[in-house]
Design an enzyme around this catalytic site. Structure first.
Site, PDB file in Angstrom:
ATOM      1  N   GLY A 260       0.843  -1.191   0.000  1.00 53.82           N
ATOM      2  CA  GLY A 260       0.000   0.000   0.000  1.00 53.82           C
ATOM      3  C   GLY A 260       0.873   1.233   0.000  1.00 53.82           C
ATOM      4  O   GLY A 260       2.021   1.195   0.460  1.00 53.82           O
TER       5      GLY A 260
ATOM      6  N   GLN B 253       2.832   9.855   1.641  1.00 52.68           N
ATOM      7  CA  GLN B 253       4.138   9.195   1.596  1.00 52.68           C
ATOM      8  C   GLN B 253       4.970   9.609   0.389  1.00 52.68           C
ATOM      9  O   GLN B 253       6.160   9.295   0.328  1.00 52.68           O
ATOM     10  CB  GLN B 253       3.966   7.676   1.608  1.00 52.68           C
ATOM     11  CG  GLN B 253       3.417   7.154   2.924  1.00 52.68           C
ATOM     12  CD  GLN B 253       3.271   5.665   2.882  1.00 52.68           C
ATOM     13  OE1 GLN B 253       2.274   5.129   2.412  1.00 52.68           O
ATOM     14  NE2 GLN B 253       4.297   4.967   3.368  1.00 52.68           N
TER      15      GLN B 253
ATOM     16  N   CYS C  75       6.154  -0.120   7.398  1.00 59.11           N
ATOM     17  CA  CYS C  75       5.749   1.029   6.599  1.00 59.11           C
ATOM     18  C   CYS C  75       6.924   1.468   5.736  1.00 59.11           C
ATOM     19  O   CYS C  75       8.062   1.521   6.219  1.00 59.11           O
ATOM     20  CB  CYS C  75       5.313   2.157   7.537  1.00 59.11           C
ATOM     21  SG  CYS C  75       4.833   3.671   6.692  1.00 59.11           S
ATOM     22  N   LEU C  76       6.660   1.793   4.481  1.00 57.03           N
ATOM     23  CA  LEU C  76       7.726   2.226   3.576  1.00 57.03           C
ATOM     24  C   LEU C  76       8.378   3.528   4.041  1.00 57.03           C
ATOM     25  O   LEU C  76       9.537   3.778   3.746  1.00 57.03           O
ATOM     26  CB  LEU C  76       7.184   2.382   2.153  1.00 57.03           C
ATOM     27  CG  LEU C  76       6.647   1.103   1.514  1.00 57.03           C
ATOM     28  CD1 LEU C  76       6.063   1.392   0.136  1.00 57.03           C
ATOM     29  CD2 LEU C  76       7.724   0.033   1.429  1.00 57.03           C
TER      30      LEU C  76
ATOM     31  N   HIS D 237      -4.417   0.707   7.731  1.00 57.58           N
ATOM     32  CA  HIS D 237      -3.062   1.261   7.800  1.00 57.58           C
ATOM     33  C   HIS D 237      -2.926   2.456   6.848  1.00 57.58           C
ATOM     34  O   HIS D 237      -2.429   3.522   7.231  1.00 57.58           O
ATOM     35  CB  HIS D 237      -2.045   0.167   7.452  1.00 57.58           C
ATOM     36  CG  HIS D 237      -0.626   0.631   7.436  1.00 57.58           C
ATOM     37  ND1 HIS D 237       0.276   0.317   8.432  1.00 57.58           N
ATOM     38  CD2 HIS D 237       0.065   1.386   6.534  1.00 57.58           C
ATOM     39  CE1 HIS D 237       1.448   0.866   8.150  1.00 57.58           C
ATOM     40  NE2 HIS D 237       1.344   1.515   7.000  1.00 57.58           N
ATOM     41  N   GLU D 238      -3.365   2.285   5.604  1.00 59.45           N
ATOM     42  CA  GLU D 238      -3.254   3.375   4.621  1.00 59.45           C
ATOM     43  C   GLU D 238      -4.187   4.525   4.972  1.00 59.45           C
ATOM     44  O   GLU D 238      -3.842   5.694   4.782  1.00 59.45           O
ATOM     45  CB  GLU D 238      -3.519   2.861   3.201  1.00 59.45           C
ATOM     46  CG  GLU D 238      -2.543   1.802   2.719  1.00 59.45           C
ATOM     47  CD  GLU D 238      -1.080   2.192   2.850  1.00 59.45           C
ATOM     48  OE1 GLU D 238      -0.742   3.385   2.659  1.00 59.45           O
ATOM     49  OE2 GLU D 238      -0.263   1.312   3.161  1.00 59.45           O
TER      50      GLU D 238
ATOM     51  N   HIS E 243      -2.675   6.925   7.276  1.00 64.33           N
ATOM     52  CA  HIS E 243      -1.772   7.880   6.622  1.00 64.33           C
ATOM     53  C   HIS E 243      -2.500   9.140   6.179  1.00 64.33           C
ATOM     54  O   HIS E 243      -1.980  10.246   6.349  1.00 64.33           O
ATOM     55  CB  HIS E 243      -1.102   7.249   5.390  1.00 64.33           C
ATOM     56  CG  HIS E 243       0.131   6.483   5.697  1.00 64.33           C
ATOM     57  ND1 HIS E 243       1.246   7.051   6.257  1.00 64.33           N
ATOM     58  CD2 HIS E 243       0.431   5.176   5.510  1.00 64.33           C
ATOM     59  CE1 HIS E 243       2.188   6.131   6.401  1.00 64.33           C
ATOM     60  NE2 HIS E 243       1.718   4.979   5.970  1.00 64.33           N
TER      61      HIS E 243
END
Length: 195
Positions: free
Chosen positions: A45, A50, A104-105, A146-147, A150
């Protein structure tokens, strides 16, 4: 085109995002670039903050988890769970909370168990600006939650207890300074140079 991923510590990751409409500039290209960026970093995701954009948009492709779970939309495999979510709203979260190791990226090299409700109902616009409302469970629900965090200016580390947060503080500070090895492009808040 692969875009640099914004690292922990950048204020854009803490902003509550703005809705967009069908006239948002170069939206189709942006969505394509977000998928390219996510795949290059081996993520499942990626939310617009991000990549530095405070807008209500995220993309998901849960196929790496295909062997692990099914989601409730027609009981299909996570192999088929590839979505673009524009202006999403979580309508309802239900079910017993369960732990799963999240990463997480924007926060590389940190994975921690996070408790989330098992089920979610989410309303959103797809890439054609068609309204969709779907109930998800298991890993599909978790990825969406999770997304969604963000675009609400929240990160998975916010859901950890005070002791765990204190233990991670040094690692998080190092990430914000660019003192982390990753094999994808990142942009660090306290360092000007891109990698």
């Amino acid at each position: 085109m692969k875009l640099p991923i914004i690292a922990y510590g950048d204020p854009v990751l803490r902003k509550k995002t703005e809705e967009i409409d069908a006239d948002y500039p170069n939206l189709k290209q942006l969505i394509d670039d977000m998928f390219d960026t996510m795949y290059a970093a081996r993520g499942v995701g990626l939310a617009a903050p991000q990549i530095g954009l405070p807008i209500r948009l995220f993309v998901i492709d849960a196929s790496p988890f295909a062997e692990d779970d099914e989601y409730s939309e027609g009981n299909a495999s996570l192999n088929e769970f590839k979505k673009v979510l524009i202006n999403p709203i979580i309508v309802e979260e239900t079910g017993e909370k369960w732990a799963f190791s999240e990463g997480c990226l924007s926060i590389p090299d940190i994975n921690e168990d996070v408790m989330r409700p098992r089920n979610v109902v989410i309303n959103y616009l797809d890439e054609n600006f068609e309204e969709v409302e779907v109930e998800l469970s298991g890993l599909a629900a978790r990825i969406v939650q999770h997304e969604y965090d963000h675009i609400e200016g929240k990160l998975f580390v916010d859901k950890l207890g005070p002791l765990k947060k204190a233990m991670l503080k040094g690692k998080l500070d190092a990430i914000s300074k660019g003192m982390v090895q990753v094999d994808y492009k990142m942009k660090f808040p306290t360092r000007k140079k891109k990698r």
